[in-house]
Write a protein that holds these residues in place. Structure first.
Motif, PDB file in Angstrom:
ATOM      1  N   UNK A 141       0.855  -1.183   0.000  1.00 48.19           N
ATOM      2  CA  UNK A 141       0.000   0.000   0.000  1.00 48.19           C
ATOM      3  C   UNK A 141       0.893   1.236   0.000  1.00 48.19           C
ATOM      4  N   UNK A 142       0.587   2.150  -0.905  1.00 49.78           N
ATOM      5  CA  UNK A 142       1.271   3.436  -0.941  1.00 49.78           C
ATOM      6  C   UNK A 142       0.263   4.474  -0.474  1.00 49.78           C
ATOM      7  N   UNK A 143       0.574   5.142   0.626  1.00 46.38           N
ATOM      8  CA  UNK A 143      -0.308   6.170   1.164  1.00 46.38           C
ATOM      9  C   UNK A 143       0.345   7.528   1.031  1.00 46.38           C
ATOM     10  N   UNK A 144      -0.297   8.407   0.310  1.00 54.35           N
ATOM     11  CA  UNK A 144       0.230   9.747   0.091  1.00 54.35           C
ATOM     12  C   UNK A 144      -0.719  10.773   0.671  1.00 54.35           C
ATOM     13  N   UNK A 145      -0.168  11.752   1.369  1.00 50.99           N
ATOM     14  CA  UNK A 145      -1.000  12.863   1.806  1.00 50.99           C
ATOM     15  C   UNK A 145      -1.676  13.411   0.555  1.00 50.99           C
ATOM     16  N   UNK A 146      -2.946  13.793   0.674  1.00 45.85           N
ATOM     17  CA  UNK A 146      -3.691  14.230  -0.503  1.00 45.85           C
ATOM     18  C   UNK A 146      -2.995  15.367  -1.240  1.00 45.85           C
ATOM     19  N   UNK A 147      -2.457  16.324  -0.520  1.00 41.20           N
ATOM     20  CA  UNK A 147      -1.757  17.448  -1.151  1.00 41.20           C
ATOM     21  C   UNK A 147      -0.521  16.961  -1.898  1.00 41.20           C
ATOM     22  N   UNK A 148       0.201  15.991  -1.323  1.00 37.29           N
ATOM     23  CA  UNK A 148       1.374  15.423  -1.991  1.00 37.29           C
ATOM     24  C   UNK A 148       0.957  14.695  -3.264  1.00 37.29           C
ATOM     25  N   UNK A 149      -0.124  13.930  -3.197  1.00 38.54           N
ATOM     26  CA  UNK A 149      -0.605  13.215  -4.385  1.00 38.54           C
ATOM     27  C   UNK A 149      -0.890  14.206  -5.510  1.00 38.54           C
ATOM     28  N   UNK A 150      -1.519  15.320  -5.201  1.00 40.33           N
ATOM     29  CA  UNK A 150      -1.814  16.335  -6.216  1.00 40.33           C
ATOM     30  C   UNK A 150      -0.534  16.943  -6.773  1.00 40.33           C
ATOM     31  N   UNK A 151       0.455  17.169  -5.913  1.00 44.24           N
ATOM     32  CA  UNK A 151       1.739  17.728  -6.375  1.00 44.24           C
ATOM     33  C   UNK A 151       2.468  16.744  -7.293  1.00 44.24           C
ATOM     34  N   UNK A 152       2.420  15.471  -6.948  1.00 47.20           N
ATOM     35  CA  UNK A 152       3.081  14.462  -7.783  1.00 47.20           C
ATOM     36  C   UNK A 152       2.375  14.345  -9.128  1.00 47.20           C
ATOM     37  N   UNK A 153       1.050  14.331  -9.119  1.00 51.01           N
ATOM     38  CA  UNK A 153       0.294  14.284 -10.376  1.00 51.01           C
ATOM     39  C   UNK A 153       0.657  15.499 -11.225  1.00 51.01           C
ATOM     40  N   UNK A 154       0.738  16.659 -10.621  1.00 49.68           N
ATOM     41  CA  UNK A 154       1.123  17.867 -11.344  1.00 49.68           C
ATOM     42  C   UNK A 154       2.503  17.708 -11.982  1.00 49.68           C
ATOM     43  N   UNK A 155       3.455  17.169 -11.217  1.00 55.16           N
ATOM     44  CA  UNK A 155       4.807  16.946 -11.751  1.00 55.16           C
ATOM     45  C   UNK A 155       4.784  15.944 -12.897  1.00 55.16           C
ATOM     46  N   UNK A 202      -5.985  12.139 -12.766  1.00 59.42           N
ATOM     47  CA  UNK A 202      -5.081  12.156 -11.621  1.00 59.42           C
ATOM     48  C   UNK A 202      -4.985  10.788 -10.956  1.00 59.42           C
ATOM     49  N   UNK A 203      -6.125  10.116 -10.816  1.00 56.51           N
ATOM     50  CA  UNK A 203      -6.130   8.770 -10.232  1.00 56.51           C
ATOM     51  C   UNK A 203      -5.314   7.813 -11.090  1.00 56.51           C
ATOM     52  N   UNK A 204      -5.452   7.951 -12.393  1.00 48.46           N
ATOM     53  CA  UNK A 204      -4.683   7.110 -13.310  1.00 48.46           C
ATOM     54  C   UNK A 204      -3.189   7.389 -13.181  1.00 48.46           C
ATOM     55  N   UNK A 205      -2.835   8.658 -13.093  1.00 52.24           N
ATOM     56  CA  UNK A 205      -1.415   9.035 -12.986  1.00 52.24           C
ATOM     57  C   UNK A 205      -0.803   8.530 -11.686  1.00 52.24           C
ATOM     58  N   UNK A 206      -1.493   8.721 -10.570  1.00 51.25           N
ATOM     59  CA  UNK A 206      -0.931   8.311  -9.283  1.00 51.25           C
ATOM     60  C   UNK A 206      -0.915   6.788  -9.176  1.00 51.25           C
ATOM     61  N   UNK A 264      10.157  10.843   3.363  1.00 52.57           N
ATOM     62  CA  UNK A 264       9.942  12.282   3.490  1.00 52.57           C
ATOM     63  C   UNK A 264      10.424  12.960   2.215  1.00 52.57           C
ATOM     64  N   UNK A 265       9.508  13.602   1.510  1.00 55.83           N
ATOM     65  CA  UNK A 265       9.844  14.313   0.290  1.00 55.83           C
ATOM     66  C   UNK A 265      10.080  15.787   0.613  1.00 55.83           C
ATOM     67  N   UNK A 266      10.605  16.043   1.775  1.00 56.47           N
ATOM     68  CA  UNK A 266      10.934  17.367   2.301  1.00 56.47           C
ATOM     69  C   UNK A 266       9.757  18.313   2.184  1.00 56.47           C
ATOM     70  N   UNK A 267       9.842  19.398   1.444  1.00 54.96           N
ATOM     71  CA  UNK A 267       8.760  20.375   1.445  1.00 54.96           C
ATOM     72  C   UNK A 267       7.522  19.922   0.675  1.00 54.96           C
ATOM     73  N   UNK A 268       7.590  18.772  -0.001  1.00 59.40           N
ATOM     74  CA  UNK A 268       6.428  18.289  -0.752  1.00 59.40           C
ATOM     75  C   UNK A 268       5.461  17.490   0.112  1.00 59.40           C
ATOM     76  N   UNK A 269       5.955  16.742   1.105  1.00 60.83           N
ATOM     77  CA  UNK A 269       5.080  15.927   1.934  1.00 60.83           C
ATOM     78  C   UNK A 269       5.694  14.582   2.259  1.00 60.83           C
ATOM     79  N   UNK A 270       4.839  13.620   2.592  1.00 62.74           N
ATOM     80  CA  UNK A 270       5.295  12.317   3.059  1.00 62.74           C
ATOM     81  C   UNK A 270       4.531  11.194   2.356  1.00 62.74           C
ATOM     82  N   UNK A 271       5.283  10.155   1.992  1.00 66.62           N
ATOM     83  CA  UNK A 271       4.730   8.950   1.381  1.00 66.62           C
ATOM     84  C   UNK A 271       4.941   7.812   2.361  1.00 66.62           C
ATOM     85  N   UNK A 272       3.865   7.094   2.703  1.00 68.14           N
ATOM     86  CA  UNK A 272       3.969   5.926   3.570  1.00 68.14           C
ATOM     87  C   UNK A 272       3.862   4.672   2.715  1.00 68.14           C
TER      88      UNK A 272
END
Length: 152
Positions: A57-71, A85-89, A137-145
């Motif tokens: 299971x990959x758990x991403x803070x919602x804000x981090x998930x949006x930032x990663x999709x944006x990237x 976005x769901x497809x990308x993540x 820890x992705x530093x200023x982007x957030x955290x992935x569990x």
């Protein structure tokens, strides 16, 4: 459970996310405990079959998930987790797991992965089991569990 199963997922996640987001990553404390979902997270589940059976299971803070999709979309701003976005993540989870299964294979553990499944909070309420858990820890982007439940 053996930590050697989680390490390839951590290595792969660090590598893939560094490439996608151009961000430094540091590993948090590894723990073994009952699996738990965290509110306010986006979850991707990947099944494993072969010599290693279980789920990652990959758990991403919602804000981090949006930032990663944006990237992943070349910096296009993403405000909500729509179908694209769901497809990308989900593809991010697939890339990480595919690389991890290659790393495991190189270490003598043959693993096949199932397609990624984007999970909602209500999909997780009945999940249970002991998991190996490690945050990235992705530093200023957030955290992935990353949580891995190994059956064998």
């Amino acid at each position: 459970m053996i930590v050697q199963y989680l390490d390839p997922f951590l290595e792969s996640a660090s590598s893939v996310i560094q490439q996608v987001c151009n961000v430094d990553i540091s590993r948090g404390e590894l723990a073994e405990r009952e699996w738990s979902h965290v509110e306010g997270h986006t979850w991707i589940r990947i099944g494993m079959t072969g010599q290693l059976q279980g789920e990652v299971f990959f758990g991403l803070q919602e804000e981090l998930a949006l930032r990663i999709v944006s990237a992943m979309m070349g910096g296009y701003p993403v405000q909500e987790m729509d179908e694209l976005g769901k497809s990308a993540i989900s593809e991010l989870g697939n890339m990480i797991s595919g690389n991890a299964s290659t790393l495991l294979s190189n270490r003598g553990v043959i693993v096949d992965i199932t397609p990624p499944l984007f999970l909602h909070q209500h999909d997780l309420k009945d999940m249970a089991g002991t998991a190996l858990i490690a945050p990235l820890d992705l530093h200023d982007m957030g955290r992935l569990d990353i949580q891995i439940i190994v059956i064998r």
